[in-house]
Design a protein around this motif. Structure first.
Motif, PDB file in Angstrom:
ATOM      1  N   TRP A 122       0.640  -1.136  -0.076  1.00 24.72           N
ATOM      2  CA  TRP A 122       0.040  -0.214  -0.005  1.00 24.72           C
ATOM      3  C   TRP A 122       1.085   1.192  -0.021  1.00 24.72           C
ATOM      4  O   TRP A 122       2.102   1.213   0.429  1.00 24.72           O
ATOM      5  CB  TRP A 122      -0.777   0.036   1.257  1.00 24.72           C
TER       6      TRP A 122
ATOM      7  N   PRO B  62       1.435   7.418   1.954  1.00 23.70           N
ATOM      8  CA  PRO B  62       0.528   8.317   2.263  1.00 23.70           C
ATOM      9  C   PRO B  62      -1.043   7.956   2.122  1.00 23.70           C
ATOM     10  O   PRO B  62      -1.571   8.652   2.974  1.00 23.70           O
ATOM     11  CB  PRO B  62       0.795   9.328   1.025  1.00 23.70           C
ATOM     12  N   VAL B  63      -1.499   7.048   1.295  1.00 21.59           N
ATOM     13  CA  VAL B  63      -2.813   6.774   1.457  1.00 21.59           C
ATOM     14  C   VAL B  63      -3.067   6.014   2.605  1.00 21.59           C
ATOM     15  O   VAL B  63      -4.238   6.172   3.254  1.00 21.59           O
ATOM     16  CB  VAL B  63      -3.033   5.469   0.310  1.00 21.59           C
TER      17      VAL B  63
ATOM     18  N   ARG C 212      -1.619   6.600   5.769  1.00 21.18           N
ATOM     19  CA  ARG C 212      -1.557   7.479   6.719  1.00 21.18           C
ATOM     20  C   ARG C 212      -2.970   8.441   6.724  1.00 21.18           C
ATOM     21  O   ARG C 212      -3.461   8.573   7.658  1.00 21.18           O
ATOM     22  CB  ARG C 212      -0.578   8.671   6.315  1.00 21.18           C
ATOM     23  N   TRP C 213      -3.304   8.706   5.447  1.00 19.39           N
ATOM     24  CA  TRP C 213      -4.789   9.337   5.349  1.00 19.39           C
ATOM     25  C   TRP C 213      -5.618   8.604   5.787  1.00 19.39           C
ATOM     26  O   TRP C 213      -6.646   9.128   6.417  1.00 19.39           O
ATOM     27  CB  TRP C 213      -4.911   9.812   3.785  1.00 19.39           C
ATOM     28  N   ILE C 214      -5.800   7.234   5.593  1.00 21.65           N
ATOM     29  CA  ILE C 214      -6.850   6.529   6.192  1.00 21.65           C
ATOM     30  C   ILE C 214      -6.735   6.512   7.678  1.00 21.65           C
ATOM     31  O   ILE C 214      -7.886   6.744   8.346  1.00 21.65           O
ATOM     32  CB  ILE C 214      -6.795   4.967   5.692  1.00 21.65           C
TER      33      ILE C 214
ATOM     34  N   GLU D 296      -5.570   8.780   9.611  1.00 21.32           N
ATOM     35  CA  GLU D 296      -6.173  10.024   9.940  1.00 21.32           C
ATOM     36  C   GLU D 296      -7.610  10.173  10.070  1.00 21.32           C
ATOM     37  O   GLU D 296      -8.311  10.843  10.981  1.00 21.32           O
ATOM     38  CB  GLU D 296      -5.521  11.196   9.259  1.00 21.32           C
ATOM     39  N   ARG D 297      -8.283   9.807   8.974  1.00 18.79           N
ATOM     40  CA  ARG D 297      -9.820   9.720   8.936  1.00 18.79           C
ATOM     41  C   ARG D 297     -10.217   8.981  10.169  1.00 18.79           C
ATOM     42  O   ARG D 297     -11.561   9.384  10.578  1.00 18.79           O
ATOM     43  CB  ARG D 297      -9.973   9.372   7.634  1.00 18.79           C
TER      44      ARG D 297
ATOM     45  N   ASP E 280      -9.050   8.328  12.875  1.00 16.58           N
ATOM     46  CA  ASP E 280      -8.839   8.983  14.201  1.00 16.58           C
ATOM     47  C   ASP E 280      -9.900  10.273  14.154  1.00 16.58           C
ATOM     48  O   ASP E 280     -10.297  10.525  15.413  1.00 16.58           O
ATOM     49  CB  ASP E 280      -7.595   9.642  14.267  1.00 16.58           C
TER      50      ASP E 280
END
Length: 100
Positions: A77, A80-81, A83-85, A87-88, A90
């Motif tokens: 994977w 950055p993807v 990490r974004w998932i 953060e969403r 959280d």
């Protein structure tokens, strides 16, 4: 008569764009004069992984061949993807805790 095989990459002189949609499994880019394959290091950087992340000791050798490295990178994977998932997730959890 043999059917003509479509090119993996065609350079459009009118727009200066590369048409790579004819072969989604190819890992190539076009330079000014030639088409070349991306190196495993370049693929790791595109995925957001550290340099030489997949260059591991394998079967008693200090390094691994490029083929298995391409496979590892392709089966991973993008950092950055992920990490974004995370953060969403959280964000949603904090909103749920605030609402409760």
């Amino acid at each position: 008569m043999r059917a003509k095989r479509p090119n993996a990459v065609a350079y459009n002189n009118m727009t200066g764009a590369l048409d790579t949609m004819t072969d989604p499994n190819s890992h190539i880019v076009q330079t000014q004069w030639a088409v070349r394959r991306l190196t495993p290091l370049e693929c790791e950087r595109l995925q957001g992984a550290p340099d030489d992340h997949t260059n591991i000791a394998y079967r008693g050798r200090n390094t691994i061949a490029d083929g298995p490295r391409y496979k590892m990178i392709g089966n991973s994977w993008a950092v950055p993807v992920v990490r974004w998932i995370g953060e969403r997730i959280d964000l949603v959890r904090s909103e749920m805790d605030r609402a409760a």
